[in-house]
Design an enzyme around this catalytic site. Structure first.
Site, short mmCIF file in Angstrom:
data_model
loop_
_atom_site.label_atom_id
_atom_site.label_comp_id
_atom_site.label_asym_id
_atom_site.label_seq_id
_atom_site.Cartn_x
_atom_site.Cartn_y
_atom_site.Cartn_z
N ASP A 62 2.12 4.35 -4.77
CA ASP A 62 2.18 5.63 -5.47
C ASP A 62 0.97 6.49 -5.12
O ASP A 62 -0.14 5.98 -4.97
CB ASP A 62 2.22 5.38 -6.98
CG ASP A 62 2.58 6.61 -7.76
OD1 ASP A 62 3.22 7.53 -7.20
OD2 ASP A 62 2.23 6.68 -8.96
N HIS A 79 3.11 11.31 2.98
CA HIS A 79 4.01 10.20 3.27
C HIS A 79 3.68 9.54 4.61
O HIS A 79 3.79 8.32 4.76
CB HIS A 79 5.46 10.67 3.23
CG HIS A 79 5.90 11.16 1.89
ND1 HIS A 79 5.61 10.47 0.73
CD2 HIS A 79 6.60 12.28 1.51
CE1 HIS A 79 6.12 11.13 -0.31
NE2 HIS A 79 6.71 12.23 0.14
N LEU A 173 6.13 -13.69 8.02
CA LEU A 173 6.02 -12.82 6.85
C LEU A 173 7.40 -12.26 6.54
O LEU A 173 8.09 -11.77 7.43
CB LEU A 173 5.04 -11.67 7.10
CG LEU A 173 4.93 -10.64 5.97
CD1 LEU A 173 4.22 -11.24 4.76
CD2 LEU A 173 4.18 -9.38 6.44
#
Length: 287
Positions: A62, A79, A173
Site C-alpha cells: 500500500d 505503481h 519460491l
C-alpha cells in the site's frame, strides 16, 4: 492499489496457501526440488536465524499513489516504483530462504478506481508477467495468480495461465499474486461450492470441517504450503483490507509507516526480525 527505500535490483517479478496449502517455446521448467540450497543460509543478515524464518510471507502493498503525489508525479509512476519494490522483495525472499510470498496487487474493490488507472495496472501486470517468466524459470520461482479472473482482460488471463503452467514445477519460491482478490468473496464462493455438493448429495453437512472448507478456497492449489506466517502491511494503515481473511487467522501482523515503493531490504529485515522475536501459540496457553 494495495500494490509503496530500496536499491532496486534487477530480478524477478513483482505464495496463499491452503492449510497450513507463456509462451509455449519457453525453456523447460526447473524440476521441483526440496529446500533451498544450504549455501543460501549464509546470505542471511544478522540477527536473522534460518530456523526462525517465516515459511510464508504475505504483503499488502500500500502507498503507491501517495508516494507519487508526494513527488508531484502521476499515480502510474507510483505503481511502477511499487513494481520495482516487489521485484526486490521477491529477490530477497528467495535469497534468504522464505518459501512463499503472496502479494496483494489489486483488490476486488479497486475496480472502482479511475478507468485510466485500472487500465494502466492491468497492462502493467500483463507486461511484468511476460517479461519475468524466463527469469522465474532460471530462479526456480513458481507463479500463481488468484482472484476473480473473470473481470481481468482476456489477454492478462491468458498470460497468467501460460506463466502458471510454465513455472508449475519450480520450487525455490512460490510467488502468488492476488489480482481482483477479495477475502470475503473467496469465503462466499467456498460456501456456495460446498452447498452445491450438499445439494447434489455428494457431501453431508456434518462432514464439512475446516479442511474441506479450505479445499474450496482459491488458495487450495497451494495446499503443500502453510498459511501465511507473517503478514506485512505498508503505508501506516492498520487493517487487512479484505486480504486472506480465512488464511491469516493466526498470521503474525507487522505494520510499517513506509510507503510500498520505499519498502526495501532494511524494512523487510525489520519485519522478519520482529517475527522471529514472537511466540506463536495458536490459541494454546503454555504452562
Amino acid at each position: 492499489m494495495p500494490l509503496s527505500h530500496s536499491p532496486v535490483a534487477t530480478c524477478q517479478l513483482l505464495g496463499p496457501s491452503r492449510r497450513t496449502r507463456l509462451p509455449t517455446d519457453l525453456p523447460t521448467p526447473c524440476p521441483r526440488a526440496g529446500a533451498a540450497p544450504a549455501a543460501e543460509a549464509a546470505l542471511l543478515p544478522p540477527p536473522m536465524r534460518a530456523e526462525s524464518l517465516p515459511r510464508h510471507v504475505a504483503v499488502v502493498m500500500d502507498g503507491n499513489a501517495r508516494w507519487a503525489r508526494a513527488r508531484g508525479l502521476p499515480s502510474a509512476a507510483g505503481h511502477e516504483a511499487g513494481r520495482r519494490a516487489l521485484e526486490e522483495t521477491v529477490r530477497l525472499s528467495r535469497a534468504w530462504g522464505v518459501r512463499a510470498l503472496t502479494a496483494f496487487a489489486f483488490s476486488h474493490e479497486n475496480w472502482s478506481r479511475p478507468k485510466v488507472e485500472v487500465e494502466f495496472l492491468m497492462g502493467l501486470f500483463e507486461r511484468v508477467i511476460q517479461e519475468r517468466v524466463a527469469e522465474f524459470l532460471r530462479e526456480g520461482i513458481r507463479l500463481r495468480v488468484i482472484g476473480d479472473s473473470s473481470r481481468l482482460p482476456v489477454s492478462l488471463q491468458k498470460t497468467a495461465r501460460e506463466a502458471e503452467e510454465a513455472t508449475r514445477n519450480n520450487s525455490q519460491l512460490d510467488l502468488t499474486l492476488a489480482i481482483s482478490y477479495s477475502g470475503r468473496r473467496d469465503i462466499v464462493q467456498a460456501c456456495r461450492s460446498l452447498a452445491q455438493k450438499v445439494h447434489d448429495k455428494a457431501l453431508r453437512p456434518e462432514d464439512i470441517d475446516e479442511s474441506l472448507f479450505a479445499d474450496e478456497l482459491e488458495t487450495s492449489p497451494a495446499a503443500e504450503l502453510p498459511y501465511p506466517d507473517l503478514l506485512i502491511r505498508t503505508s501506516g494503515e492498520l487493517r487487512l483490507s479484505n486480504f486472506l481473511l480465512w488464511q491469516s487467522a493466526y498470521s503474525e501482523l507487522f505494520f510499517t509507516d513506509t510507503l510500498w515503493p520505499d519498502f526495501g531490504e532494511d524494512d523487510y529485515l525489520e519485519a522478519l526480525v520482529s517475527f522471529q522475536s514472537r511466540e506463536r501459540r495458536f490459541g494454546v496457553r503454555k504452562l
